[in-house]
Design a protein around this motif. Structure first.
Motif, PDB file in Angstrom:
ATOM      1  N   GLN A  87       0.827  -1.212   0.000  1.00  0.00           N
ATOM      2  CA  GLN A  87       0.000   0.000   0.000  1.00  0.00           C
ATOM      3  C   GLN A  87       0.857   1.255   0.000  1.00  0.00           C
ATOM      4  OE1 GLN A  87      -2.214  -1.260   3.414  1.00  0.00           O
ATOM      5  NE2 GLN A  87      -4.047  -1.696   2.207  1.00  0.00           N
ATOM      6  N   ALA A  88       1.952   1.200   0.765  1.00  0.00           N
ATOM      7  CA  ALA A  88       2.858   2.351   0.792  1.00  0.00           C
ATOM      8  C   ALA A  88       3.451   2.585  -0.597  1.00  0.00           C
ATOM      9  CB  ALA A  88       3.969   2.139   1.822  1.00  0.00           C
ATOM     10  N   MET A  89       3.852   1.490  -1.263  1.00  0.00           N
ATOM     11  CA  MET A  89       4.453   1.610  -2.594  1.00  0.00           C
ATOM     12  C   MET A  89       3.447   2.121  -3.613  1.00  0.00           C
ATOM     13  SD  MET A  89       6.730  -1.866  -2.741  1.00  0.00           S
ATOM     14  CE  MET A  89       7.585  -1.543  -4.296  1.00  0.00           C
ATOM     15  N   PRO A 141       7.254  12.489 -10.463  1.00  0.00           N
ATOM     16  CA  PRO A 141       8.690  12.170 -10.447  1.00  0.00           C
ATOM     17  C   PRO A 141       9.538  13.108  -9.587  1.00  0.00           C
ATOM     18  CG  PRO A 141       7.827  11.922 -12.659  1.00  0.00           C
ATOM     19  CD  PRO A 141       6.707  12.494 -11.829  1.00  0.00           C
ATOM     20  N   GLY A 142       9.119  14.365  -9.424  1.00  0.00           N
ATOM     21  CA  GLY A 142       9.926  15.303  -8.644  1.00  0.00           C
ATOM     22  C   GLY A 142       9.825  15.097  -7.144  1.00  0.00           C
ATOM     23  N   HIS A 143       8.802  14.376  -6.694  1.00  0.00           N
ATOM     24  CA  HIS A 143       8.547  14.232  -5.258  1.00  0.00           C
ATOM     25  C   HIS A 143       9.614  13.351  -4.595  1.00  0.00           C
ATOM     26  CE1 HIS A 143       6.517  13.279  -1.507  1.00  0.00           C
ATOM     27  NE2 HIS A 143       5.627  14.226  -1.783  1.00  0.00           N
ATOM     28  N   VAL A 144       9.993  13.728  -3.367  1.00  0.00           N
ATOM     29  CA  VAL A 144      11.097  13.037  -2.679  1.00  0.00           C
ATOM     30  C   VAL A 144      10.775  11.567  -2.426  1.00  0.00           C
ATOM     31  CG1 VAL A 144      10.284  13.728  -0.378  1.00  0.00           C
ATOM     32  CG2 VAL A 144      12.711  13.197  -0.712  1.00  0.00           C
ATOM     33  N   GLU A 145       9.503  11.208  -2.303  1.00  0.00           N
ATOM     34  CA  GLU A 145       9.135   9.817  -2.037  1.00  0.00           C
ATOM     35  C   GLU A 145       8.738   9.055  -3.311  1.00  0.00           C
ATOM     36  OE1 GLU A 145       9.705   8.713   0.806  1.00  0.00           O
ATOM     37  OE2 GLU A 145       9.716  10.488   2.084  1.00  0.00           O
ATOM     38  N   HIS A 146       8.841   9.708  -4.457  1.00  0.00           N
ATOM     39  CA  HIS A 146       8.453   9.080  -5.730  1.00  0.00           C
ATOM     40  C   HIS A 146       9.191   7.763  -5.959  1.00  0.00           C
ATOM     41  CE1 HIS A 146       7.806   8.531 -10.049  1.00  0.00           C
ATOM     42  NE2 HIS A 146       9.123   8.515 -10.208  1.00  0.00           N
ATOM     43  N   LEU A 147       8.448   6.769  -6.392  1.00  0.00           N
ATOM     44  CA  LEU A 147       9.041   5.467  -6.718  1.00  0.00           C
ATOM     45  C   LEU A 147       8.985   5.326  -8.237  1.00  0.00           C
ATOM     46  CD1 LEU A 147      10.017   2.950  -5.028  1.00  0.00           C
ATOM     47  CD2 LEU A 147       7.726   2.013  -5.424  1.00  0.00           C
ATOM     48  N   PRO A 148      10.134   5.157  -8.895  1.00  0.00           N
ATOM     49  CA  PRO A 148      10.112   5.055 -10.357  1.00  0.00           C
ATOM     50  C   PRO A 148       9.278   3.841 -10.793  1.00  0.00           C
ATOM     51  CG  PRO A 148      12.363   5.347  -9.550  1.00  0.00           C
ATOM     52  CD  PRO A 148      11.500   5.085  -8.355  1.00  0.00           C
ATOM     53  N   VAL A 205       8.077   1.991   4.519  1.00  0.00           N
ATOM     54  CA  VAL A 205       7.485   1.471   5.754  1.00  0.00           C
ATOM     55  C   VAL A 205       8.567   1.306   6.822  1.00  0.00           C
ATOM     56  CG1 VAL A 205       6.407  -0.559   6.795  1.00  0.00           C
ATOM     57  CG2 VAL A 205       5.478   0.381   4.689  1.00  0.00           C
ATOM     58  N   ARG A 206       9.675   0.731   6.423  1.00  0.00           N
ATOM     59  CA  ARG A 206      10.802   0.564   7.322  1.00  0.00           C
ATOM     60  C   ARG A 206      11.321   1.919   7.821  1.00  0.00           C
ATOM     61  NH1 ARG A 206      14.631  -3.843   7.525  1.00  0.00           N
ATOM     62  NH2 ARG A 206      16.648  -3.129   8.249  1.00  0.00           N
ATOM     63  N   ILE A 215      -1.240   5.846   8.372  1.00  0.00           N
ATOM     64  CA  ILE A 215      -2.056   4.664   8.661  1.00  0.00           C
ATOM     65  C   ILE A 215      -1.230   3.412   8.357  1.00  0.00           C
ATOM     66  CG2 ILE A 215      -4.106   3.358   7.964  1.00  0.00           C
ATOM     67  CD1 ILE A 215      -5.560   5.981   7.598  1.00  0.00           C
ATOM     68  N   ASN A 216      -0.545   3.406   7.211  1.00  0.00           N
ATOM     69  CA  ASN A 216       0.311   2.261   6.876  1.00  0.00           C
ATOM     70  C   ASN A 216       1.385   2.034   7.936  1.00  0.00           C
ATOM     71  OD1 ASN A 216      -1.020   1.739   4.439  1.00  0.00           O
ATOM     72  ND2 ASN A 216       0.301   3.113   3.272  1.00  0.00           N
TER      73      ASN A 216
END
Lengths: 323, 323
Positions: A139-141, A149-156, B24-25, B101-102
């Motif tokens: 869910q986090a992913m 893409p510019g966001h610090v938590e962005h996952l390619p 999450v970690r 929440i996650n």
């Protein structure tokens, strides 16, 4: 399905909560009454009986795993801002955010109370907990894939990340259900691992199918490509990021990188056209055909006879036309 | 405290998560690094050793129960809208509601993975799950007590309801810690029940003290009566609802029934004056004096020597002046 005869007893156990005070109990009952096919409740019993075990030994596992699924639904609705589920106001929409967190958490704890009660608990509990951690990771992913893409938590958006996400979000709990059923039957570790792997495969397959249907069918919604409008990084879209020409990817990002309220159906249609043209739809169909073959030939497929075919029924017609 | 020697090993286990994917970690580690006294981690080990058991047998229980406590903190901060905890941005404030929440859910599942690993797991797990359901019930009731009387979910402020709320919110997890320690030592059921009851009592006592301090001390905050400004239904306020003259209750409701942004410090001072005048503060102090005596004489008080006195240290001076 013969296993459905256990459903009334499983429902009874699911409603047999530890919760006594009004509101938590009320929210749990309200949410459970919105329905669902109880797949995760029946799966452990089905597997257990097909391994020659006594289905009774899997009832608390089934009840617990179904409660865990419903816990994720209560929290998902809040996380996604969905106001209705199966025609009823969602828990957060009716009782607000803080109480919806409480309701989801209570469902999680009720679930563990059930699972702890099952004869196979000592063998299964740590795996169930680990599977649920995987669900939260998925869910986090999923949220991270949707960030620009510019966001610090962005996952390619790679297919490898997408698979980890989907196996977490949908596969991990189904894997836990399969494993639980095998444990209830007293099967050996190898069978447990194989059963869990099959559950994860089905979860993945189900997710790819869901993504495919959104683009070719309508999933019962008003129209196609609602995933695109919602900015969801579905399998075909991730496939396109890896394989399509830059111009097609640019058409997709033009939609995805825009705030939801600025997306138009014209953009979605353009993105859908790009997905069709670059081969993403065909590749998804081909993936599903190959996955169907793999699941049919899986060593533990006969523990849940016909399940894979049933899961694939919504796209069966479309796939029959694939080469 | 001698038991503190186990802290490094417990911290190590708390960080030994099932979670492997980045966010999450990362959120788990971020939150755990904000600190805390790890009371719920040490309590099971302390009880276990004082019952003649091997503290090692309680380490995974302590790690798991402390993770559960931290899960509730991550979700609490979101539910209450608190932006900072111990000087750091809270998880929701930094990563947003869905990810918080996650993160909280992941902490819950990690906790059960730890607890399932402990030798006493089969004996303790269902009780831990039930205790956590009680926590959600307490949290749900706390919100309900704060709703204005006209609201459909409003819970009338009686001392009986307040006690159920406080024993749920704070007592249930401490009860689970005490019970877990006794189970790790292999004590008999009677000792387990007694230990759990003591944990619940201390939770209740701690909550009453916290409420008292807000009105007479400052809990380290900028000023007194912040609970009143936040609309919290504390023990003295609920006592007043049951015992004070209507005029005093009206002064309280004038503050409580108003939206937060319309409350003023003048109203809070008036309400505080009413609480003092109607005897609510004196009654709370008297309750604490009596509770101190009860806990000192509790059959299992010597399993956690000095704990009650330590918990009461913040009000010890004030109480020494009580008749």
């Amino acid at each position: 399905m013969e296993v459905q005869r256990h459903l009334p007893e499983i429902e009874r156990r699911m409603l047999q909560t530890v919760a006594t005070t009004g509101l938590v109990r009320e929210m749990i009952r309200y949410h459970l009454a919105t329905g669902g096919k109880r797949v995760r409740a029946l799966l452990p019993v089905w597997v257990c009986e097909n391994l020659g075990g006594d289905g009774e030994a899997a009832l608390d596992l089934g009840a617990g795993l179904e409660l865990l699924h419903n816990a994720t639904l209560v929290h998902d609705d809040l996380q996604d801002g969905d106001t209705h589920r199966r025609g009823h106001p969602t828990v957060w929409h009716r009782w607000g955010m803080p109480q919806a967190i409480n309701a989801g958490n209570a469902l999680i704890f009720e679930a563990f109370a059930h699972i702890a009660r099952a004869p196979a608990a000592p063998r299964i509990l740590e795996h169930v907990a680990a599977a649920l951690v995987q669900v939260t990771e998925g869910q986090a992913m999923e949220f991270q894939l949707q960030l620009p893409p510019g966001h610090v938590e962005h996952l390619p958006p790679t297919l490898a990340s997408w698979e980890v996400m989907a196996r977490g979000k949908t596969g991990a709990l189904l894997a836990a259900c399969m494993r639980a059923g095998a444990a209830a039957a007293g099967a050996d570790d190898e069978v447990l691992e194989s059963a869990a792997a099959y559950g994860s495969d089905i979860g993945l397959l189900f997710q790819v199918q869901d993504d495919y249907l959104d683009l070719v069918g309508d999933k019962g919604r008003a129209r196609r490509a609602t995933d695109l409008m919602e900015g969801k990084l579905s399998f075909p879209i991730v496939w396109a990021h890896e394989h399509a020409a830059p111009a097609d990817v640019a058409l997709l990002r033009a939609l995805l990188d825009r705030p939801r309220e600025q997306r138009t159906w014209e953009m979605a249609d353009a993105a859908l056209g790009a997905l069709r043209q670059c081969g993403a739809l065909a590749a998804t169909a081909a993936w599903l055909v190959a996955a169907r073959k793999t699941t049919e030939e899986h060593p533990v497929a006969d523990l849940v006879p016909g399940w894979a075919a049933q899961c694939l029924a919504p796209v069966a017609h479309a796939l029959s036309m694939c080469p």
